[in-house]
Design an enzyme around this catalytic site. Structure first.
Site, short mmCIF file in Angstrom:
data_model
loop_
_atom_site.label_atom_id
_atom_site.label_comp_id
_atom_site.label_asym_id
_atom_site.label_seq_id
_atom_site.Cartn_x
_atom_site.Cartn_y
_atom_site.Cartn_z
N HIS A 5 0.83 -1.19 0.00
CA HIS A 5 0.00 0.00 0.00
C HIS A 5 0.87 1.25 0.00
O HIS A 5 2.05 1.18 0.34
CB HIS A 5 -0.84 0.09 1.28
CG HIS A 5 -1.61 -1.14 1.63
ND1 HIS A 5 -2.97 -1.22 1.49
CD2 HIS A 5 -1.21 -2.34 2.15
CE1 HIS A 5 -3.39 -2.41 1.91
NE2 HIS A 5 -2.33 -3.10 2.31
N TYR A 6 0.28 2.40 -0.32
CA TYR A 6 0.89 3.65 0.10
C TYR A 6 -0.02 4.30 1.14
O TYR A 6 -1.22 4.03 1.19
CB TYR A 6 1.21 4.59 -1.05
CG TYR A 6 0.08 5.12 -1.92
CD1 TYR A 6 -1.16 5.50 -1.40
CD2 TYR A 6 0.28 5.30 -3.29
CE1 TYR A 6 -2.15 6.03 -2.20
CE2 TYR A 6 -0.71 5.83 -4.10
CZ TYR A 6 -1.92 6.20 -3.55
OH TYR A 6 -2.90 6.72 -4.35
N THR A 7 0.57 5.16 1.97
CA THR A 7 -0.19 5.74 3.09
C THR A 7 -1.08 6.89 2.67
O THR A 7 -2.11 7.15 3.31
CB THR A 7 0.78 6.23 4.18
OG1 THR A 7 1.68 7.19 3.61
CG2 THR A 7 1.57 5.07 4.77
N GLU A 70 2.69 -0.96 4.51
CA GLU A 70 2.38 0.41 4.12
C GLU A 70 3.66 1.16 3.80
O GLU A 70 4.62 1.13 4.58
CB GLU A 70 1.64 1.14 5.25
CG GLU A 70 0.22 0.65 5.50
CD GLU A 70 -0.80 1.32 4.59
OE1 GLU A 70 -0.40 2.19 3.78
OE2 GLU A 70 -1.99 0.98 4.70
N HIS A 112 -2.54 -2.96 -3.38
CA HIS A 112 -3.90 -2.79 -2.87
C HIS A 112 -4.91 -2.68 -4.01
O HIS A 112 -6.03 -3.18 -3.93
CB HIS A 112 -3.95 -1.53 -1.99
CG HIS A 112 -5.10 -1.50 -1.04
ND1 HIS A 112 -5.36 -0.43 -0.23
CD2 HIS A 112 -6.06 -2.41 -0.75
CE1 HIS A 112 -6.42 -0.67 0.51
NE2 HIS A 112 -6.87 -1.87 0.21
N ASP A 122 -3.70 2.32 -5.11
CA ASP A 122 -2.33 2.28 -4.59
C ASP A 122 -1.73 0.87 -4.69
O ASP A 122 -2.47 -0.10 -4.70
CB ASP A 122 -2.29 2.78 -3.15
CG ASP A 122 -3.13 1.95 -2.18
OD1 ASP A 122 -4.33 1.76 -2.44
OD2 ASP A 122 -2.58 1.48 -1.16
#
Length: 212
Positions: A5-7, A70, A112, A122
């Protein structure tokens, strides 16, 4: 499985605070800052709430069968940009250890957007999947396409896309997710000969046992 994921937050501290806030009802096993600092937030044998409503290769409880990582990153909402080298270099040994320890096939190291195409984009089109594939930690993009346009119609393509792993309940979003991962230079949600050929080759390689 491993889900990346990215945050989509301003910095790692803000992301960590949110991931540790019970009221946020979201969590992940690991957070990697842009500077390469790895923080474990949830033990690997515990469920983390990172995937949400999701699906991959017939599984609807992705949170129950996956480790979530993440990546500290502003995301598309706050200024999308390439991922830092330090962050990538921290991800590689962490991911290598996880996939070896849990015998996770490369086909199950996903983004994700792969497991939740109607909702998520993401880690996005700039994530360096090709570099990760050089370490044999995810599937590589096929080097050659053996058959140019193998599916008779869009329905056949969607069935093949579902067979590969994707949720096709929203066909347009599923195609976008596939493109974001496998042809990031053009993401339009439209089925064309190139993505048909890429999908066919991925399935062919998997059936030959080349995607373990």
């Amino acid at each position: 499985m491993v889900v990346l994921h990215y945050t989509e937050m301003e910095d790692a501290a803000s992301a960590e605070a949110r991931l540790c806030d019970p009221d946020a009802k979201v969590s992940a096993h690991y957070l990697i800052s842009e500077s390469g600092e790895v923080t474990r937030l949830v033990p690997e044998d515990k469920r983390a709430w990172h995937a949400g409503v999701s699906y991959w290769r017939g599984h609807t409880d992705v949170n129950g069968i996956s480790i979530g990582i993440e990546l500290d990153h502003p995301g598309h909402a706050l200024g999308y940009r390439p991922f830092s080298d330090a962050q990538f270099e921290a991800l590689v040994p962490l991911l290598a250890r996880i996939v070896k320890e849990y015998d996770i096939p490369r086909a199950n190291v996903v983004g994700h957007s792969d497991v939740a195409p109607p909702r998520k984009i993401d880690p996005g089109e700039l994530f360096p999947w090709d570099r990760l594939a050089e370490y044999h930690l995810c599937l590589p993009k096929p080097e050659k396409l053996e058959l140019g346009d193998p599916f008779d119609n869009d329905g056949a393509f969607y069935l093949a896309l579902e067979r590969f792993g994707y949720d096709i309940s929203d066909g347009h979003k599923a195609v976008e997710a596939f493109q974001r991962r496998w042809r990031p230079e053009k993401i339009d949600g439209e089925i064309d000969g190139q993505i048909r050929a890429i999908l066919f080759q991925l399935l062919l390689d998997r059936d030959r046992g080349q995607t373990r």
